[in-house]
Design an enzyme around this catalytic site. Structure first.
Site, PDB file in Angstrom:
ATOM      1  N   GLU A   1      -1.692  -3.408   7.580  1.00  0.00           N
ATOM      2  CA  GLU A   1      -2.652  -2.689   7.151  1.00  0.00           C
ATOM      3  C   GLU A   1      -3.714  -3.027   5.924  1.00  0.00           C
ATOM      4  O   GLU A   1      -3.183  -4.280   5.428  1.00  0.00           O
ATOM      5  CB  GLU A   1      -2.637  -1.207   7.032  1.00  0.00           C
ATOM      6  CG  GLU A   1      -1.456  -0.761   5.966  1.00  0.00           C
ATOM      7  CD  GLU A   1      -1.118   0.527   5.709  1.00  0.00           C
ATOM      8  OE1 GLU A   1      -1.498   1.475   6.786  1.00  0.00           O
ATOM      9  OE2 GLU A   1      -0.473   0.891   4.723  1.00  0.00           O
TER      10      GLU A   1
ATOM     11  N   ASP B   1      -4.943   2.673  -2.908  1.00  0.00           N
ATOM     12  CA  ASP B   1      -6.171   2.099  -2.178  1.00  0.00           C
ATOM     13  C   ASP B   1      -7.188   1.882  -3.294  1.00  0.00           C
ATOM     14  O   ASP B   1      -8.378   1.813  -2.831  1.00  0.00           O
ATOM     15  CB  ASP B   1      -6.634   2.945  -1.001  1.00  0.00           C
ATOM     16  CG  ASP B   1      -5.538   3.253  -0.073  1.00  0.00           C
ATOM     17  OD1 ASP B   1      -4.442   2.630   0.022  1.00  0.00           O
ATOM     18  OD2 ASP B   1      -5.841   4.311   0.618  1.00  0.00           O
TER      19      ASP B   1
END
Length: 335
Positions: A226, A50
């Site tokens: 997402e 991430d």
């Protein structure tokens, strides 16, 4: 705070497919003990996920979590190759505001809005459907300085929510974009958008602008959209998001293009029918990207699996990208 193993996503235990969380964690551990596949030239961080990198004032800043995922950290460096060795400064939990109970912090993002720094992240509590999004407001004027906890972003239709980011239009209007459940069970993660009245306040209900519909978005279960990220250039707006299960080789990037008119109208967004960034013969599961311009060159920074069937063992990678004649981004293939 109880002890835990990072990536031990308890709330998904009954739902993840085609394997259980325990099996995914075993793959993760095995992959970390084996050499990675693919060229390592473009790896920025050998064990990470991430990524969020922002350029400001001639420096680069990397917003991440510690390896137990319990602290928000910000590093400062001059060149991408220094990202792994940059000193990370803890900015939260800090001295300002309250600190709620949590088990892990997920996917923090550092953003400069109207001259102030903000950090957005999700808190994981190991309770089914309890994950929500939160905001920090900088009070020192520096990305590595003090932040005040502004609390949860309160959305009228209150559901499980992660991976929040801010979209700012040229006229200064702010929108919040994130991944969430439609209902109270984890059957699909969709991309939602809502209008903001300030950087920590939602001012409209959510609108779904993308849900998994193509086969390349539905590898693994539950089906996943997402990690939405905003990419703008010459007045055009794109949202690049991650699709399919993050624990699969088929995790990839899809793209939404803003067509104009009302941001909160799903018809204002066009989804590309094919992924815009996907696995190769040696690099698997590329996803959760961010974008940064360095010396007039655009880069995509993303995580990819360490090797095939690696579970959540991931590396952070970077590559330059170009723009198509129609003004859309062209990411090429992972390197």
């Amino acid at each position: 705070m109880s002890k835990h193993i990072p990536n031990d996503h308890i709330y998904q235990e009954a739902q993840l497919a085609p394997m259980t969380v325990a099996e995914i964690n075993k793959l993760t551990a095995n992959a970390r003990a084996l050499p990675p596949s693919g060229d390592q030239t473009h790896v920025l961080v050998e064990d990470g996920e991430d990524p969020w990198v922002v350029s400001h004032g001639g420096s680069l800043y990397y917003c991440t979590v510690d390896r137990l995922k319990q602290k928000v950290m910000v590093g400062k460096f001059s060149h991408l190759k220094e990202m792994a060795t940059a000193e990370l400064v803890q900015v939260w939990p800090g001295k300002q505001g309250t600190t709620p109970e949590y088990v892990e912090i997920w996917a923090p993002e550092l953003q400069l809005i109207d001259g102030k720094w903000y950090i957005y992240f999700a808190l994981y509590n190991a309770k089914n459907g309890a994950e929500r999004l939160f905001a920090l407001e900088g009070i020192s004027g520096h990305p590595q300085g003090d932040y005040e906890f502004q609390g949860q972003l309160q959305i009228p239709t209150d559901r499980w929510a992660i991976d929040g980011t801010v979209l700012a239009t040229d006229d200064g209007q702010l929108y919040f974009v994130w991944s969430g459940w439609e209902g109270f069970t984890n059957v699909s993660q969709n991309i939602y958008i809502a209008r903001m009245s300030n950087p920590w306040t939602i001012a409209s209900d959510r609108v779904c602008i993308s849900r998994p519909e193509y086969e390349w978005e539905k590898q693994g279960y539950p089906h996943v959209n997402e990690g939405p990220q905003v990419l703008t250039r010459n007045g055009r707006i794109f949202i690049v998001y991650s699709a399919s299960g993050s624990w699969t080789d088929d995790y990839c990037l899809g793209q939404l293009t803003y067509l104009g008119s009302d941001m909160l109208d799903p018809a204002s967004w066009r989804k590309e029918p094919e992924p815009v960034f996907s696995k190769t013969d040696t690099i698997f599961g590329p996803g959760h990207a961010c974008f940064v311009e360095i010396d007039q060159q655009d880069y995509i920074i993303y995580h990819a699996a360490r090797r095939s069937q690696a579970g959540w063992a991931r590396q952070v990678r970077a590559k330059p990208f170009i723009w198509n004649a129609d003004g859309s981004p062209n990411f090429g293939v992972p390197e």
